[in-house]
Design a protein around this motif. Structure first.
Motif, short mmCIF file in Angstrom:
data_model
loop_
_atom_site.label_atom_id
_atom_site.label_comp_id
_atom_site.label_asym_id
_atom_site.label_seq_id
_atom_site.Cartn_x
_atom_site.Cartn_y
_atom_site.Cartn_z
N LEU A 299 39.95 50.79 39.88
CA LEU A 299 39.70 51.70 39.21
C LEU A 299 40.13 52.02 37.87
N LEU A 300 41.46 51.75 37.88
CA LEU A 300 42.29 52.21 36.58
C LEU A 300 41.92 50.93 35.50
N SER A 301 41.29 50.12 35.71
CA SER A 301 40.91 48.81 35.03
C SER A 301 39.47 48.88 34.42
N ILE A 302 38.58 49.75 34.82
CA ILE A 302 37.46 49.81 34.32
C ILE A 302 37.29 50.06 32.84
N PRO A 303 36.30 49.36 32.10
CA PRO A 303 36.27 49.62 30.57
C PRO A 303 36.76 50.68 29.90
N PRO A 304 36.26 52.05 30.44
CA PRO A 304 36.62 53.25 29.47
C PRO A 304 38.09 53.57 29.75
N ILE A 305 38.55 53.28 31.02
CA ILE A 305 39.93 53.84 31.22
C ILE A 305 40.85 52.66 30.66
N ALA A 306 40.58 51.42 30.44
CA ALA A 306 41.12 50.45 29.82
C ALA A 306 41.38 50.57 28.40
#
Length: 396
Positions: A299-306
């Motif tokens: 979840l924390l690796s999805i593009p917007p958060i990354a």
């Protein structure tokens, strides 16, 4: 000795890199929370039915419970402790500790310096309108207190190079954490050199936490978070299943104004504020859950958060001068107060994200290279740490 160190618990390179991106994503969310937290004056006005700042609305109460910059700061310190020691765990190399200690000032300072210079430039190009904005919404003490004195170019240079580490916040208030970031890093490296391989390492950490908290209060507790982050490197059994996210979030939503926090602080003679204690515990639990949960890391690796993770340091450093200039200008000139407040929020977020992106791909990347080059010139590195963790540590 190094051959006896257990491998990190990731079955393949893809999982390992998702782990790194997950930690970056956690830092990115924390940086965004700080930005939203500092826009309290805008949110309090946008939620108001009168167009004047108020804390009486249900929407503001929810916002203030969910968004707390102090909790984000605790996450920053905990993450720094974990990532900076993760590469050391692979080799137990004293050279790595020495090199990392040399890098630290040169890694942090370019963005710190640039943010102070940006404040000076924004003063000349846009001006600081925070006092006018505070008056327009019926008063907001913290908003009105920023940038009351004129800034100078040489003052910005001095603050960026030295002053921020001495506690000079005239050019950029959020830089109060930089002194603790540098001191906490040095504490972590020194502590690891002395005690990391010792049999009673947890006892030494616990003693240091009690001593520093009693001696320096909240600052001592914040410094302790670096050591707790290191504990999560050394002891994988401290990592927690996802269900622990619930107590973590409960503690994260506490602050010195909540009834339960007021009750505890009034009945227990604590050496630290209940705010710092709850947020430090919450940060530990959040990181322990993140390290354990592959789903949470995805979840924390999805593009917007990354993306937020990649620009987190610059976002944290640049947002306040932007808010006090561009955001406050929009608040003053954006029409009806509630509409202006919404526009001010959007303008501050957009400008901060844009500036943070360009600062990250230029200044921040340059600082990683230059700090590494300086350390390499001064220290001969005969050990090979994990490249991915070394890169992650350089990003701190």
């Amino acid at each position: 000795m190094c051959d006896k160190i257990p491998p990190l618990p990731y079955p393949n390179l893809r999982a390992f890199m998702r782990h790194i991106k997950g930690l970056d994503g956690l830092r990115g969310i924390a940086a965004l929370m700080v930005v939203l937290f500092h826009m309290d004056a805008f949110f309090g006005t946008a939620f108001s039915s009168t167009g004047q700042y108020t804390q009486a609305t249900t929407a503001w109460q929810i916002y203030r419970r969910l968004i707390d910059g102090n909790f984000s700061v605790a996450i920053f310190f905990m993450l720094s402790g974990y990532v900076l020691l993760a590469a050391y765990e692979k080799t137990l190399s004293a050279t790595y500790l020495t090199s990392s200690a040399i890098k630290r000032y040169f890694r942090l300072t370019p963005i710190v310096l640039a943010s102070c210079v940006a404040a000076f430039l924004l003063q000349g190009m846009v001006g600081f309108h925070n006092v006018e904005a505070a008056q327009a919404i019926g008063g907001h003490q913290w908003l009105a207190d920023e940038y009351r004195e004129p800034l100078s170019f040489f003052g910005a240079i001095k603050c960026g190079l030295i002053g921020a580490y001495e506690g000079n916040l005239a050019y950029n208030g959020p830089l109060w954490t930089i002194r603790l970031e540098l001191l906490g890093s040095f504490l972590l490296f020194g502590f690891a050199a002395l005690f990391y391989t010792a049999r009673h390492f947890p006892l030494y950490v616990a003693t240091a936490i009690c001593f520093m908290s009693a001696l320096w209060g909240d600052d001592g507790l914040y410094l302790s978070l670096f050591l707790l982050g290191g504990m999560l490197v050394k002891y994988q059994r401290l990592r927690l299943p996802l269900i622990w996210i619930i107590p973590a979030l409960v503690l994260a939503t506490e602050n010195q104004w909540t009834p339960e926090a007021l009750f505890v602080s009034s009945h227990l003679p604590l050496p630290v504020s209940i705010n710092a204690l709850c947020h430090g515990a919450a940060a530990f639990l959040i990181l322990a859950v993140t390290l354990k949960s592959d789903a949470f890391q995805r979840l924390l690796s999805i593009p917007p958060i990354a993306f937020l993770g990649r620009i987190s340091f610059a976002l944290y450093a640049f947002h306040l001068p932007i808010m006090m200039s561009i955001g406050a200008w929009v608040m003053v000139h954006g029409g009806a107060p509630r509409t202006a407040a919404v526009l001010a929020i959007l303008a501050t977020l957009a400008a901060s994200l844009i500036v943070a992106f360009f600062a990250s791909v230029t200044i921040d990347q340059w600082s990683q290279r230059i700090s590494g080059a300086i350390a390499k010139a001064l220290v001969r590195d005969d050990d090979k740490a994990s490249p991915s963790y070394t890169k992650a540590a350089a990003n701190q």
